[in-house]
Design a protein around this motif. Structure first.
Motif, PDB file in Angstrom:
ATOM      1  N   GLN A 142       0.855  -1.178   0.000  1.00 36.82           N
ATOM      2  CA  GLN A 142       0.000   0.000   0.000  1.00 36.82           C
ATOM      3  C   GLN A 142       0.901   1.241   0.000  1.00 36.82           C
ATOM      4  O   GLN A 142       1.050   1.946   0.999  1.00 36.82           O
ATOM      5  N   PRO A 144       1.005   4.352  -1.509  1.00 33.75           N
ATOM      6  CA  PRO A 144       0.583   5.717  -1.158  1.00 33.75           C
ATOM      7  C   PRO A 144       0.412   5.891   0.348  1.00 33.75           C
ATOM      8  O   PRO A 144       0.758   6.945   0.898  1.00 33.75           O
ATOM      9  N   ASP A 145      -0.113   4.848   1.023  1.00 37.87           N
ATOM     10  CA  ASP A 145      -0.225   4.911   2.470  1.00 37.87           C
ATOM     11  C   ASP A 145       1.155   5.004   3.113  1.00 37.87           C
ATOM     12  O   ASP A 145       1.362   5.759   4.072  1.00 37.87           O
ATOM     13  N   ALA A 148       2.496   8.479   2.843  1.00 41.20           N
ATOM     14  CA  ALA A 148       1.804   9.392   3.749  1.00 41.20           C
ATOM     15  C   ALA A 148       2.241   9.171   5.192  1.00 41.20           C
ATOM     16  O   ALA A 148       2.465  10.128   5.943  1.00 41.20           O
ATOM     17  N   ARG A 169      -2.166  10.915   0.964  1.00 39.76           N
ATOM     18  CA  ARG A 169      -2.250   9.720   0.110  1.00 39.76           C
ATOM     19  C   ARG A 169      -2.396  10.107  -1.354  1.00 39.76           C
ATOM     20  O   ARG A 169      -1.812   9.473  -2.237  1.00 39.76           O
ATOM     21  N   GLY A 172       0.844  11.076  -2.530  1.00 40.10           N
ATOM     22  CA  GLY A 172       1.634   9.867  -2.705  1.00 40.10           C
ATOM     23  C   GLY A 172       1.360   9.201  -4.038  1.00 40.10           C
ATOM     24  O   GLY A 172       2.292   8.771  -4.735  1.00 40.10           O
ATOM     25  N   LYS A 173       0.100   9.112  -4.424  1.00 37.24           N
ATOM     26  CA  LYS A 173      -0.258   8.519  -5.718  1.00 37.24           C
ATOM     27  C   LYS A 173       0.330   9.326  -6.867  1.00 37.24           C
ATOM     28  O   LYS A 173       0.835   8.763  -7.847  1.00 37.24           O
TER      29      LYS A 173
END
Length: 270
Positions: A142, A144-145, A148, A169, A172-173
């Protein structure tokens, strides 16, 4: 850059890139990056020094991690092999590479050691509360998590670190869609174990009082606020160390390598 190879104590092949002339400096790179991200720094120093870059374990272009997994001793052994191969006696370490280089200077023949924003845990100044959640996010892919969580925990994005996690997030993406973000995905699997090793070796600055090398402990004026006081504590504990804050420099200044950033390191290594 000239390319050569040497062999680590466990038999792994280490590829070394070298540029310049003069006394040798080995660069120990940070987390989620690789040797090529320090070519600007190497080039900037190459008129006075021979700068040696190598990829730490588990990265494209680097040796594989040992079957037993990562420990800081793996990096120390590799640094020892590179020092012996190149004849260098100077080390530069950035971020978690600063932690690794400092540990290496405890046992290897290092005359001069320079750290920039070294991820060294002294008196609980460096944040670690985010590590469990970060490790879980990386393990679950995960990403993007993970970005973050680490960004908020380390405050690596400055005021943006205070934004809600949902917004981070999204950032992040977006980051992962960039060329740098795609390279980050090739190295992120190495970060949790390295961060955990730094945390597990935390304690008093006096742990490093036996280092007799000349040491420059630098941080950036725009870097997260825990680096400068950490460096002050370390400088007070080591007999030949001093702390320095470099103006107008953030955590990535070692990769950007502007002249004003490079100058104090060139003067120190000379």
């Amino acid at each position: 850059m000239a390319e050569s190879t040497t062999t680590a104590p466990d038999g792994a092949t280490i590829t070394v890139e070298s540029i310049g002339r003069g006394p040798g400096i080995v660069v120990v790179h940070g987390g989620a990056v690789r040797a090529k991200d320090y070519r600007r720094l190497a080039t900037a120093l190459s008129d006075q020094f021979t700068v040696h870059l190598f990829n730490r374990r588990g990265r494209p272009g680097g040796a594989a991690l040992p079957p037993t997994g990562y420990t800081v001793q793996v990096d120390i052994d590799d640094i020892g092999a590179v020092l012996a191969h190149t004849g260098a006696t100077r080390l530069f370490g950035h971020s978690v590479g600063g932690f690794i280089a400092l540990r290496a200077a405890m046992v290897l023949p290092v005359d001069r050691l320079a750290l920039y924003d070294g991820a060294i845990l002294v008196d609980n100044l460096f944040p670690t509360y985010y590590l469990d959640d970060f490790e879980k996010a990386v393990k679950a892919k995960q990403y993007p998590d993970a970005i973050a969580i680490a960004g908020k925990g380390l405050r690596s994005a400055g005021p943006l670190s205070d934004l809600p996690m949902g917004v981070q997030r999204v950032f992040g993406k977006l980051f992962l869609a960039t060329p740098i973000g795609k390279e980050w995905l090739e190295t992120i699997h190495t970060v949790p174990a390295e961060a955990r090793q730094a945390a597990d070796h935390g304690g008093s600055a006096d742990l490093y009082s036996g280092i007799t090398s000349d040491v420059l402990l630098a941080s950036g004026s725009r870097s997260p606020g825990y680096y400068a006081p950490t460096n002050e504590k370390l400088a007070a504990a080591m007999p030949k160390a001093r702390a320095l804050v470099i103006p107008k420099s953030g955590h990535d200044a070692a990769n950007i390598a502007r002249p004003a950033f490079v100058k104090p390191f060139a003067e120190f290594f000379a």
